[in-house]
Design a protein around this motif. Structure first.
Motif, PDB file in Angstrom:
ATOM      1  N   LEU A  26     -10.497  -5.496  -5.720  1.00  0.00           N
ATOM      2  CA  LEU A  26     -11.054  -3.747  -5.400  1.00  0.00           C
ATOM      3  C   LEU A  26     -10.070  -2.938  -5.946  1.00  0.00           C
ATOM      4  O   LEU A  26      -8.933  -3.112  -6.291  1.00  0.00           O
ATOM      5  CB  LEU A  26     -10.512  -3.907  -3.635  1.00  0.00           C
ATOM      6  N   LEU A  27     -10.749  -1.810  -6.297  1.00  0.00           N
ATOM      7  CA  LEU A  27     -10.421  -0.490  -6.745  1.00  0.00           C
ATOM      8  C   LEU A  27      -9.483   0.183  -5.217  1.00  0.00           C
ATOM      9  O   LEU A  27      -9.233  -0.386  -3.977  1.00  0.00           O
ATOM     10  CB  LEU A  27     -10.957   0.512  -7.009  1.00  0.00           C
ATOM     11  N   TYR A  28      -8.317   0.561  -5.891  1.00  0.00           N
ATOM     12  CA  TYR A  28      -6.890   1.020  -4.684  1.00  0.00           C
ATOM     13  C   TYR A  28      -6.676   2.019  -5.710  1.00  0.00           C
ATOM     14  O   TYR A  28      -6.405   2.581  -6.646  1.00  0.00           O
ATOM     15  CB  TYR A  28      -6.050   0.268  -4.491  1.00  0.00           C
ATOM     16  N   VAL A  29      -6.258   3.481  -4.757  1.00  0.00           N
ATOM     17  CA  VAL A  29      -5.003   3.913  -5.364  1.00  0.00           C
ATOM     18  C   VAL A  29      -3.532   4.182  -3.954  1.00  0.00           C
ATOM     19  O   VAL A  29      -3.748   3.466  -3.043  1.00  0.00           O
ATOM     20  CB  VAL A  29      -5.164   5.563  -4.041  1.00  0.00           C
ATOM     21  N   ARG A  30      -2.915   4.472  -4.667  1.00  0.00           N
ATOM     22  CA  ARG A  30      -1.710   4.497  -4.056  1.00  0.00           C
ATOM     23  C   ARG A  30      -1.115   5.588  -3.321  1.00  0.00           C
ATOM     24  O   ARG A  30      -1.908   7.272  -3.405  1.00  0.00           O
ATOM     25  CB  ARG A  30      -0.014   4.584  -4.959  1.00  0.00           C
ATOM     26  N   ASP A  31      -0.823   5.691  -2.039  1.00  0.00           N
ATOM     27  CA  ASP A  31      -0.251   6.277  -1.027  1.00  0.00           C
ATOM     28  C   ASP A  31       0.853   6.487  -0.278  1.00  0.00           C
ATOM     29  O   ASP A  31       1.170   5.439   0.539  1.00  0.00           O
ATOM     30  CB  ASP A  31      -1.123   6.640  -0.102  1.00  0.00           C
ATOM     31  N   GLY A  32       2.061   6.681  -1.160  1.00  0.00           N
ATOM     32  CA  GLY A  32       3.314   6.287  -0.842  1.00  0.00           C
ATOM     33  C   GLY A  32       3.609   4.996  -0.948  1.00  0.00           C
ATOM     34  O   GLY A  32       2.896   4.102  -2.375  1.00  0.00           O
ATOM     35  N   GLU A  33       4.484   4.235  -0.053  1.00  0.00           N
ATOM     36  CA  GLU A  33       4.202   2.853  -0.241  1.00  0.00           C
ATOM     37  C   GLU A  33       2.863   2.400   0.233  1.00  0.00           C
ATOM     38  O   GLU A  33       2.670   0.799   0.298  1.00  0.00           O
ATOM     39  CB  GLU A  33       5.254   2.222   0.738  1.00  0.00           C
ATOM     40  N   LEU A  83      -1.838   1.527   0.215  1.00  0.00           N
ATOM     41  CA  LEU A  83      -2.560   1.007  -0.912  1.00  0.00           C
ATOM     42  C   LEU A  83      -3.935   1.202  -0.475  1.00  0.00           C
ATOM     43  O   LEU A  83      -3.937   1.029   0.862  1.00  0.00           O
ATOM     44  CB  LEU A  83      -2.037  -0.632  -1.670  1.00  0.00           C
ATOM     45  N   VAL A  84      -4.525   2.390  -0.834  1.00  0.00           N
ATOM     46  CA  VAL A  84      -5.524   2.738   0.104  1.00  0.00           C
ATOM     47  C   VAL A  84      -6.805   1.573  -0.648  1.00  0.00           C
ATOM     48  O   VAL A  84      -7.123   1.900  -2.185  1.00  0.00           O
ATOM     49  CB  VAL A  84      -5.642   4.260   0.148  1.00  0.00           C
ATOM     50  N   VAL A  85      -7.721   1.869   0.214  1.00  0.00           N
ATOM     51  CA  VAL A  85      -9.346   0.688  -0.889  1.00  0.00           C
ATOM     52  C   VAL A  85     -10.379   1.017  -0.110  1.00  0.00           C
ATOM     53  O   VAL A  85      -9.708   1.698   1.704  1.00  0.00           O
ATOM     54  CB  VAL A  85      -8.956  -0.867  -0.606  1.00  0.00           C
ATOM     55  N   GLU A 133      -6.957  11.937   7.542  1.00  0.00           N
ATOM     56  CA  GLU A 133      -6.086  11.018   7.156  1.00  0.00           C
ATOM     57  C   GLU A 133      -7.517  10.183   6.300  1.00  0.00           C
ATOM     58  O   GLU A 133      -6.776  10.638   5.108  1.00  0.00           O
ATOM     59  CB  GLU A 133      -4.963   9.619   8.331  1.00  0.00           C
ATOM     60  N   ARG A 134      -8.017   9.932   6.749  1.00  0.00           N
ATOM     61  CA  ARG A 134      -9.697   9.501   6.093  1.00  0.00           C
ATOM     62  C   ARG A 134      -9.446  10.264   5.448  1.00  0.00           C
ATOM     63  O   ARG A 134     -10.204   9.618   3.655  1.00  0.00           O
ATOM     64  CB  ARG A 134     -10.741   9.030   7.048  1.00  0.00           C
ATOM     65  N   ASP A 135      -9.527  12.162   5.418  1.00  0.00           N
ATOM     66  CA  ASP A 135     -10.605  13.096   4.473  1.00  0.00           C
ATOM     67  C   ASP A 135      -9.583  12.845   3.466  1.00  0.00           C
ATOM     68  O   ASP A 135      -9.867  13.258   2.193  1.00  0.00           O
ATOM     69  CB  ASP A 135     -10.422  14.398   5.730  1.00  0.00           C
ATOM     70  N   ARG A 136      -8.439  13.096   3.844  1.00  0.00           N
ATOM     71  CA  ARG A 136      -6.854  13.006   3.026  1.00  0.00           C
ATOM     72  C   ARG A 136      -7.576  11.806   1.697  1.00  0.00           C
ATOM     73  O   ARG A 136      -6.982  12.409   0.747  1.00  0.00           O
ATOM     74  CB  ARG A 136      -5.856  13.394   3.599  1.00  0.00           C
ATOM     75  N   LEU A 137      -7.345  11.677   2.003  1.00  0.00           N
ATOM     76  CA  LEU A 137      -7.711   9.894   1.670  1.00  0.00           C
ATOM     77  C   LEU A 137      -8.675   9.679   0.443  1.00  0.00           C
ATOM     78  O   LEU A 137      -9.109   9.244  -0.461  1.00  0.00           O
ATOM     79  CB  LEU A 137      -6.896   8.951   2.203  1.00  0.00           C
ATOM     80  N   TRP A 138      -9.504   9.835   1.056  1.00  0.00           N
ATOM     81  CA  TRP A 138     -11.119   9.764   0.639  1.00  0.00           C
ATOM     82  C   TRP A 138     -10.304  10.976  -1.102  1.00  0.00           C
ATOM     83  O   TRP A 138     -11.908  10.503  -1.695  1.00  0.00           O
ATOM     84  CB  TRP A 138     -12.328  11.226   1.486  1.00  0.00           C
TER      85      TRP A 138
END
Length: 165
Positions: A65-72, A74-76, A119-124
């Motif tokens: 999966l691709l991911y991004v970091r958000d603090g400690e 991982l967001v997928v 929070e979903r909107d921010r991570l999106w």
């Protein structure tokens, strides 16, 4: 970003690209295993291997999966390349949030949480910055609510700690 990275991000919007990548996923999964997670998603974006427990089989199921970091964390996202249905790994994670991720050769226990609301909107927005084609996948999926998960490191219980201390 490299020229190749820019090109691949543009191609990510193409339907044929999503189909081709789905065919490559088994090869990518094997490459990730052989390199202990050092090379995943053919090196085109930050990637990890998530291993969930099959909700019906009880067997481990691994997916790149691709991911991004958000603090400690991982967001997928369960974009499933714009298909109309959710990917199996996301269903597995909803059934059992305990999983592992292999990242840069290290396997870590994580807990997956479905993210909703603001929070979903921010991570999106973070996910779109990394892989703009996610927006195309929403449209291609018929408007399916693409799931976003926050994977936080699982804290193991301290064996020296007793109840009430």
């Amino acid at each position: 970003m490299s020229t190749v990275g820019t090109l691949i991000r543009r191609l990510g919007h193409r339907r044929w690209f999503a189909r081709a990548v789905r065919l490559v996923v088994p090869v990518d999964r094997q490459l990730g295993r052989l390199t202990r997670g050092r090379i995943v998603a053919l090196g085109i974006a930050p990637s990890l291997i998530i291993t969930t427990t099959g909700r019906r089989s009880g067997e481990p199921r691994s997916n790149p999966l691709l991911y991004v970091r958000d603090g400690e964390a991982l967001v997928v996202t369960g974009s499933n390349w714009g298909q109309a249905h959710h990917p199996a790994w996301s269903l597995n994670l909803l059934a059992d949030p305990a999983a592992t991720v292999t990242l840069d050769g290290t396997t870590l226990p994580v807990r997956g949480t479905l993210v909703e609301g603001a929070e979903r909107d921010r991570l999106w927005q973070l996910l779109l910055a990394e892989w703009p084609a996610y927006q195309t996948y929403v449209e291609r999926s018929g408007g399916r609510d693409i799931r976003i998960f926050r994977l936080t490191p699982a804290r193991s219980a301290d064996p020296t700690r007793t109840e009430g201390s």
